[in-house]
Design a protein around this motif. Structure first.
Motif, PDB file in Angstrom:
ATOM      1  N   MET A 439       0.911  -1.210  -0.086  1.00 53.87           N
ATOM      2  CA  MET A 439       0.059  -0.023   0.077  1.00 53.87           C
ATOM      3  C   MET A 439       0.886   1.267   0.082  1.00 53.87           C
ATOM      4  O   MET A 439       2.123   1.351   0.707  1.00 53.87           O
ATOM      5  N   ALA A 440       0.498   2.235  -0.600  1.00 53.80           N
ATOM      6  CA  ALA A 440       1.632   3.366  -0.702  1.00 53.80           C
ATOM      7  C   ALA A 440       0.400   4.725  -0.847  1.00 53.80           C
ATOM      8  O   ALA A 440      -0.575   4.616  -1.778  1.00 53.80           O
ATOM      9  N   THR A 441       0.667   5.761  -0.359  1.00 51.47           N
ATOM     10  CA  THR A 441       0.098   7.035  -0.640  1.00 51.47           C
ATOM     11  C   THR A 441       0.900   8.028  -1.367  1.00 51.47           C
ATOM     12  O   THR A 441       2.264   7.810  -1.289  1.00 51.47           O
ATOM     13  N   THR A 442       0.360   9.013  -2.133  1.00 55.41           N
ATOM     14  CA  THR A 442       1.185   9.701  -2.963  1.00 55.41           C
ATOM     15  C   THR A 442       0.159  10.777  -3.571  1.00 55.41           C
ATOM     16  O   THR A 442      -1.062  10.829  -3.340  1.00 55.41           O
ATOM     17  N   HIS A 443       0.963  11.946  -3.918  1.00 57.09           N
ATOM     18  CA  HIS A 443       0.112  13.039  -4.732  1.00 57.09           C
ATOM     19  C   HIS A 443       0.541  13.121  -6.172  1.00 57.09           C
ATOM     20  O   HIS A 443      -0.212  13.894  -7.032  1.00 57.09           O
ATOM     21  N   TYR A 444       1.308  12.122  -6.674  1.00 59.11           N
ATOM     22  CA  TYR A 444       1.743  12.028  -8.181  1.00 59.11           C
ATOM     23  C   TYR A 444       0.794  11.659  -8.962  1.00 59.11           C
ATOM     24  O   TYR A 444       0.193  10.655  -8.673  1.00 59.11           O
ATOM     25  N   SER A 445       0.440  12.270 -10.058  1.00 53.12           N
ATOM     26  CA  SER A 445      -0.698  12.070 -11.052  1.00 53.12           C
ATOM     27  C   SER A 445      -0.032  10.718 -11.918  1.00 53.12           C
ATOM     28  O   SER A 445      -0.807   9.994 -12.328  1.00 53.12           O
ATOM     29  N   GLU A 446       1.380  10.661 -11.983  1.00 55.23           N
ATOM     30  CA  GLU A 446       1.992   9.681 -12.816  1.00 55.23           C
ATOM     31  C   GLU A 446       1.638   8.203 -12.100  1.00 55.23           C
ATOM     32  O   GLU A 446       1.204   7.174 -12.748  1.00 55.23           O
ATOM     33  N   LEU A 447       1.397   8.275 -10.691  1.00 58.27           N
ATOM     34  CA  LEU A 447       1.067   6.910 -10.232  1.00 58.27           C
ATOM     35  C   LEU A 447      -0.187   6.657 -10.276  1.00 58.27           C
ATOM     36  O   LEU A 447      -0.623   5.454 -10.264  1.00 58.27           O
ATOM     37  N   LYS A 448      -1.111   7.577 -10.389  1.00 62.04           N
ATOM     38  CA  LYS A 448      -2.502   7.407 -10.671  1.00 62.04           C
ATOM     39  C   LYS A 448      -2.571   6.640 -11.592  1.00 62.04           C
ATOM     40  O   LYS A 448      -3.477   5.956 -12.124  1.00 62.04           O
ATOM     41  N   MET A 449      -2.106   7.328 -12.903  1.00 62.68           N
ATOM     42  CA  MET A 449      -2.160   6.688 -14.151  1.00 62.68           C
ATOM     43  C   MET A 449      -1.621   5.368 -14.453  1.00 62.68           C
ATOM     44  O   MET A 449      -2.050   4.364 -14.981  1.00 62.68           O
ATOM     45  N   TYR A 450      -0.525   5.015 -13.499  1.00 64.10           N
ATOM     46  CA  TYR A 450       0.245   3.818 -13.312  1.00 64.10           C
ATOM     47  C   TYR A 450      -1.023   2.750 -13.138  1.00 64.10           C
ATOM     48  O   TYR A 450      -1.000   1.679 -13.406  1.00 64.10           O
ATOM     49  N   ALA A 451      -1.552   3.139 -11.755  1.00 64.28           N
ATOM     50  CA  ALA A 451      -2.578   2.086 -11.198  1.00 64.28           C
ATOM     51  C   ALA A 451      -3.704   2.106 -12.108  1.00 64.28           C
ATOM     52  O   ALA A 451      -4.330   0.966 -12.407  1.00 64.28           O
ATOM     53  N   LEU A 452      -4.143   2.839 -13.045  1.00 61.27           N
ATOM     54  CA  LEU A 452      -5.224   3.012 -14.094  1.00 61.27           C
ATOM     55  C   LEU A 452      -4.737   1.988 -15.312  1.00 61.27           C
ATOM     56  O   LEU A 452      -5.693   1.195 -15.899  1.00 61.27           O
ATOM     57  N   THR A 453      -3.566   1.804 -15.565  1.00 64.99           N
ATOM     58  CA  THR A 453      -3.206   1.120 -16.713  1.00 64.99           C
ATOM     59  C   THR A 453      -2.440  -0.203 -16.354  1.00 64.99           C
ATOM     60  O   THR A 453      -1.958  -0.892 -17.415  1.00 64.99           O
ATOM     61  N   THR A 454      -2.248  -0.431 -15.159  1.00 64.22           N
ATOM     62  CA  THR A 454      -1.621  -1.595 -14.864  1.00 64.22           C
ATOM     63  C   THR A 454      -2.218  -2.689 -14.173  1.00 64.22           C
ATOM     64  O   THR A 454      -3.195  -2.507 -13.310  1.00 64.22           O
TER      65      THR A 454
END
Length: 790
Positions: A439-454
């Motif tokens: 589990m990880a918390t973040t502000h980065y949009s790149e990680l949101k996109m990573y979660a959506l596409t992986t």
């Protein structure tokens, strides 16, 4: 288990709460070193003990284990042949007493604690000896031994003699004037008198002490020296006898070495279990379901260190469809609390503690838990926040495996956003490839996109109310969070032109992504509201359904009760009338009374029956009417209104295929389509009712004496319905019987046989008929019935 993670997740604070729930020092020591297990079988055993203790607490409460003191050193001394002091022996007695109380207090239950309770030994003989001999830590009972009792009796006698002698001296004129005060005092365990220094020579005896000023001497008069010496000797004997008593008690206790050690350990472990149960009660915690499959599914979980009236329960799951969960959202939104809740509840469960969540929450067993949470800046090592986090993350990557739980708070933060996002993505992807639950918390949009596409990675967000500028602390899995920076800034009064300029500086992809997240959030919020409304509607429908079922049940019960009462009353009335009629018939047969008297008796019977029938009258049902297009709703004999003619008729035949019926209107019979008819329920033909009434009336004013004397021997019932025929036949048979006609002939015809069968059924119930039969050839054959009277 990783000690740093245990401290970071504040499991030590749970231990501190747990220690306060234990009563004995032994249990407190165990709980301070509470082990986080990794064997699911051991974990389940400890959870069973916690849950069973909680169940017993709810049923009967918890006993006080505070008198369970560590007796292991005392037992070692016993083994070496030493004697125990009174405190040590009382500790043993307390353990035996509590063992007995527990066995008596808690009822037998098939649970994990029962074997420990069953294994407790009371050692009643030893416990009774200790209680009989030792009254308190500083007092041995006189009855502890006969020798001790004699010594103490002699001490009391010697003491009484001393006081008698001293009181005599106090009251003598030669000594009285020499005393500083008229009291008996004690110095060095010997009784003395306070004598003025100048009169020392006038009171012979031993000086034991003097006042600070030297004006008073404490003198033991010579006459009581021997008595004081006697008391001193008795005290020495008393102490020696007490040592003997303690030695005997110690020898007895030594015989129960194994029992005492076992009882101490069992009671200590029970205190541990009940401490866990009491903490569960305080936290309103429930037993989790453990698994070795890496599945976490916490239902309405609460962080145990946040006050219950403040904390917002969360639903969080991972490990089944995805093992990497990335939580996004604004600061103070509850992201870190969500991480800590999962980590701390996992540690609690693996330590055998219930967790503050709903029952049947799933917790996975991990060999290790790693946490990189909070400000890790190290002044001593001159490391920045980023460096400290990275140092910790390197250690985690080195040791984490598929049996680990890894928790990252603001992964990649503290450095250039572009580089930080890239590093964070690579670290998380590496852990995903190693099948590590993360589990990880973040502000980065790149990680949101990573979660959506992986695949195998899922987004989650902590809900934030832009209108009130406050978090709701609800965790939403499957929805990436927005930073809300523009919305919050606008709400706080940042000028519009600055916001527009900032928007222009955003990448087009960033704008599209944030718009997508906004649409997702709006859709989710709408679905959430609709779900709540549906839930409320379901609850309302269920409530109305329960009320309707309850109402119908009450109606059915009332209906059954009314019908049962009515049937009972009707049966009683009819039975009474039948008995009265039968009695009257017997009297008539035996007495040979006149026709006039017989007619009078008959009238009385009819009057009585009519009165009873009045009680059974029910108001006629209200006429209901309706049309129908279903041919099955129309029955023979049913009354209908012909809508085209506005007249009422009775159905005599039905033609289902044509949806027509034959209607008898007066003497006219005609076919009608059912669409032109209106069904009349509860309708009674007034002419038919009047005819029936006239046929069944039996008032005494209509009975003619001469008629009974000229009754015919035959009655013709052709053309009557069964009900009409029975009514007429009933009157005729009464008249014929009263007229003493031995045999009558009933003409009913052959036809369909319905009239004949109805008459036959009626005749079987007439008490004054001897027999009846169908007519023979020449008498009318099956078209008539011949009746013989008694």
């Amino acid at each position: 288990m990783n000690k740093k993670a245990i401290y970071t997740l504040e499991f030590n604070k749970i231990q501190e709460q747990l220690v306060t729930k234990a009563s004995s020092e032994g249990a407190k020591a165990i709980l301070r070193k509470l082990k986080i297990e990794t064997d699911i079988n051991i974990i389940n055993e400890k959870l069973d003990e916690t849950n069973d203790a909680l169940s017993r607490i709810f049923q009967k409460g918890s006993l006080d284990f505070s008198k369970v003191r560590d007796i292991r050193d005392s037992l070692l001394r016993l083994k070496m042949g030493s004697s125990l002091n009174t405190r040590e022996l009382l500790n043993i007695s307390d353990i035996l007493t509590l063992s007995k109380q527990i066995k008596e207090y808690y009822e037998y239950k098939e649970d994990s604690l029962q074997p420990s309770i069953d294994a407790l030994e009371e050692a009643t003989s030893l416990n009774n000896q200790i209680k009989r001999c030792i009254l308190s830590e500083d007092e041995i009972a006189d009855e502890a031994s006969a020798t001790l009792s004699d010594i103490r009796r002699n001490k009391r006698l010697s003491s009484d003699k001393i006081h008698t002698e001293l009181n005599r001296l106090l009251n003598s004129s030669s000594v009285r004037n020499c005393l500083q005060d008229f009291v008996i005092t004690s110095r060095n365990g010997r009784y003395c008198l306070p004598v003025k220094a100048e009169y020392k020579s006038q009171v012979p005896g031993m000086v034991h002490d003097q006042s600070s000023t030297g004006s008073t001497l404490f003198i033991e008069p010579a006459s009581v020296v021997k008595l004081n010496n006697d008391i001193k000797e008795l005290e020495l004997k008393e102490q020696a006898e007490i040592e003997v008593i303690l030695a005997k008690l110690s020898a007895s206790a030594n015989e129960y070495q194994d029992v005492l050690l076992s009882d101490y350990e069992l009671l200590t472990n029970l205190d541990v279990a009940f401490a866990k149960g009491n903490l569960s009660k305080q936290m309103k915690a429930a037993r989790p379901t453990m698994n070795n499959n890496g599945i976490i599914n916490i239902k309405k979980g609460r962080h145990p260190l946040i006050e219950q009236h403040v904390v917002v329960p969360i639903d969080i799951y991972l490990g089944r469809d995805f093992k990497l969960l990335i939580i996004t959202g604004p600061n103070t939104g509850g992201k870190t609390v969500s991480l800590k809740t999962v980590g701390l509840l996992t540690l609690m469960a693996q330590a055998g503690l219930n967790i503050p969540a709903l029952e049947h929450s799933d917790i996975a067993v991990f060999e290790n838990v790693f946490a990189d949470i909070g400000d890790e800046q190290s002044i001593e090592q001159s490391l920045s926040t980023f460096s400290s986090h990275m140092t910790n993350q390197v250690k985690i990557l080195r040791h984490a495996n598929e049996k680990s739980l890894v928790l990252f708070d603001e992964i990649g933060a503290g450095t250039d956003p572009t580089e930080g996002a890239a590093l964070a993505t690579s670290i998380l992807n590496h852990l995903k490839n190693k099948n590590v639950t993360t589990m990880a918390t973040t502000h980065y949009s790149e990680l949101k996109m990573y979660a959506l596409t992986t695949e195998g990675v899922e987004n989650a967000s902590c809900e934030f109310d832009v209108e009130t500028l406050s978090p709701t602390y609800k965790l939403l899995i499957g929805v990436p969070g927005k930073s809300n920076a523009f919305a919050i800034s606008k709400k706080l009064g940042l000028p519009e032109y600055i916001l527009k300029d900032a928007s222009k500086r955003l990448e087009e992809d960033d704008i599209k992504f944030e718009d997508l997240v906004t649409d997702l959030e709006n859709t989710r919020a709408k679905l959430e509201r609709e779900k709540e409304e549906i839930t409320a509607y379901k609850a309302e429908i269920e409530s109305l359904k329960e009320k309707l079922e309850s109402k119908n049940e009450r109606i059915d019960q009332s209906k059954d009760k009314i019908l049962r009462r009515a049937n009972e009353q009707a049966a009683a009335i009819l039975q009474e009338a039948k008995d009265y009629a039968d009695e009257t018939i017997k009297v008539m047969n035996k007495s040979g009374m006149s026709v006039k008297e017989l007619e009078k008796r008959r009238t009385e019977v009819r009057t009585k029956i009519n009165k009873r029938n009045e009680k059974l009258k029910v108001e006629p049902a209200k006429l209901t009417k309706h049309t129908s297009s279903n041919i099955e709703d129309f029955k023979k004999g049913m009354y209908v209104r012909v809508l085209t003619m506005n007249v009422i008729g009775r159905i005599t035949d039905i033609y289902p295929t044509k949806k027509q019926v034959n209607v008898l209107i007066g003497s006219l019979s005609t076919k009608m389509p059912i669409k032109n008819l209106e069904i009349l329920e509860n309708y009674k033909d007034p002419e038919e009712s009047k005819a029936n009434a006239s046929k069944t009336s039996t008032g005494s004013s209509k009975i003619k004496m001469g008629k009974a004397a000229h009754v015919k021997t035959e009655i013709n019932l052709l053309g009557y319905t069964v009900d009409e025929a029975i009514s007429v036949l009933d009157k005729y048979l009464d008249d014929a019987y009263i007229a003493k006609i031995p045999q009558v002939r009933i003409v009913h015809g052959k036809g369909t046989g319905a009239l004949r069968n109805g008459i036959t059924a009626y005749l079987r119930g007439v008490p004054y008929i001897a027999s009846f039969r169908l007519g023979n050839i020449g008498e009318g054959d099956a078209g008539v019935t011949i009746v013989d009277f008694k």
